[in-house]
Design a protein around this motif. Structure first.
Motif, PDB file in Angstrom:
ATOM      1  N   LYS A 118       0.557  -1.180  -0.020  1.00 45.83           N
ATOM      2  CA  LYS A 118      -0.170  -0.251  -0.032  1.00 45.83           C
ATOM      3  C   LYS A 118       0.727   1.345  -0.100  1.00 45.83           C
ATOM      4  O   LYS A 118       0.611   2.324  -0.684  1.00 45.83           O
ATOM      5  CB  LYS A 118      -0.717  -0.040   1.204  1.00 45.83           C
ATOM      6  N   PHE A 119       1.775   1.324   0.839  1.00 46.20           N
ATOM      7  CA  PHE A 119       2.705   2.669   1.012  1.00 46.20           C
ATOM      8  C   PHE A 119       4.189   2.486   0.422  1.00 46.20           C
ATOM      9  O   PHE A 119       4.567   3.855   0.211  1.00 46.20           O
ATOM     10  CB  PHE A 119       2.936   3.022   2.442  1.00 46.20           C
ATOM     11  N   GLY A 120       4.504   1.440   0.028  1.00 42.99           N
ATOM     12  CA  GLY A 120       5.847   1.292  -0.527  1.00 42.99           C
ATOM     13  C   GLY A 120       6.969   0.973   0.599  1.00 42.99           C
ATOM     14  O   GLY A 120       7.015   1.142   1.687  1.00 42.99           O
ATOM     15  N   ASN A 121       8.156   0.527  -0.054  1.00 42.40           N
ATOM     16  CA  ASN A 121       9.114   0.003   0.903  1.00 42.40           C
ATOM     17  C   ASN A 121       9.974   1.055   1.633  1.00 42.40           C
ATOM     18  O   ASN A 121      10.080   0.678   2.772  1.00 42.40           O
ATOM     19  CB  ASN A 121      10.153  -0.864  -0.209  1.00 42.40           C
ATOM     20  N   LYS A 122      10.255   2.167   1.081  1.00 42.44           N
ATOM     21  CA  LYS A 122      11.004   3.265   2.116  1.00 42.44           C
ATOM     22  C   LYS A 122      10.389   3.795   3.054  1.00 42.44           C
ATOM     23  O   LYS A 122      10.791   3.833   3.956  1.00 42.44           O
ATOM     24  CB  LYS A 122      11.307   4.048   0.875  1.00 42.44           C
ATOM     25  N   ILE A 123       8.996   3.854   2.855  1.00 44.19           N
ATOM     26  CA  ILE A 123       8.137   4.584   4.118  1.00 44.19           C
ATOM     27  C   ILE A 123       8.147   3.383   5.215  1.00 44.19           C
ATOM     28  O   ILE A 123       7.886   3.938   6.426  1.00 44.19           O
ATOM     29  CB  ILE A 123       6.758   4.963   3.487  1.00 44.19           C
ATOM     30  N   VAL A 124       7.860   2.159   4.901  1.00 47.10           N
ATOM     31  CA  VAL A 124       7.516   1.317   5.532  1.00 47.10           C
ATOM     32  C   VAL A 124       8.719   0.832   6.298  1.00 47.10           C
ATOM     33  O   VAL A 124       8.942   0.845   7.630  1.00 47.10           O
ATOM     34  CB  VAL A 124       6.937   0.163   5.109  1.00 47.10           C
ATOM     35  N   ASN A 125       9.916   0.855   5.749  1.00 51.98           N
ATOM     36  CA  ASN A 125      11.372   0.648   6.497  1.00 51.98           C
ATOM     37  C   ASN A 125      11.512   1.863   7.290  1.00 51.98           C
ATOM     38  O   ASN A 125      12.227   1.622   8.388  1.00 51.98           O
ATOM     39  CB  ASN A 125      12.362   0.641   5.412  1.00 51.98           C
ATOM     40  N   LYS A 126      11.288   2.956   7.017  1.00 52.78           N
ATOM     41  CA  LYS A 126      11.555   4.098   8.099  1.00 52.78           C
ATOM     42  C   LYS A 126      10.699   3.908   9.245  1.00 52.78           C
ATOM     43  O   LYS A 126      11.332   4.169  10.507  1.00 52.78           O
ATOM     44  CB  LYS A 126      11.250   5.535   7.254  1.00 52.78           C
ATOM     45  N   VAL A 127       9.332   3.652   9.216  1.00 51.91           N
ATOM     46  CA  VAL A 127       8.522   3.315  10.249  1.00 51.91           C
ATOM     47  C   VAL A 127       8.853   2.213  11.251  1.00 51.91           C
ATOM     48  O   VAL A 127       9.157   2.226  12.528  1.00 51.91           O
ATOM     49  CB  VAL A 127       7.196   3.296   9.605  1.00 51.91           C
ATOM     50  N   GLN A 128       9.614   1.327  10.561  1.00 49.41           N
ATOM     51  CA  GLN A 128      10.319  -0.065  11.219  1.00 49.41           C
ATOM     52  C   GLN A 128      11.356   0.346  11.896  1.00 49.41           C
ATOM     53  O   GLN A 128      11.665  -0.141  13.125  1.00 49.41           O
ATOM     54  CB  GLN A 128      10.448  -1.128  10.306  1.00 49.41           C
TER      55      GLN A 128
END
Length: 95
Positions: A64-74
């Motif tokens: 839904k949001f993309g790899n970069k955004i999810v990695n930043k949150v994680q």
């Protein structure tokens, strides 16, 4: 094939490693001779269910949001957990 390796995230990699290690450990324990080891192996298998849910949620969020955004949150979640561990360590030194 190249695009497959671009969508990996922190929780996905750690989850896959945890599932593989948990399956190996539970199989070894459940094939043992004592009942306690068998029960602990089953406990490990049941503890893999939340890990599987985290991986599924991670894949949905990457879609839904993309790899970069999810990695930043994680990574922010990981840094927050490390900060809490350090605070607990300092409090254990003084209390």
């Amino acid at each position: 094939m190249k695009k497959q390796f671009q969508n990996w995230t922190l929780f996905f990699l750690v989850g896959i490693i945890a599932i593989i290690a948990g399956l190996i450990a539970s199989v070894v324990l459940m094939t043992g001779s004592s009942a306690e080891d068998g029960l602990f192996g089953m406990y490990i298998l049941f503890s893999l269910i939340p890990i599987l849910l985290v991986i599924i949620i991670d894949r949905i969020l990457v879609w839904k949001f993309g790899n970069k955004i999810v990695n930043k949150v994680q990574f922010a979640i990981l840094l927050f957990i490390i900060l809490l561990w350090m605070v607990r360590f300092v409090l254990n030194l003084f209390l």
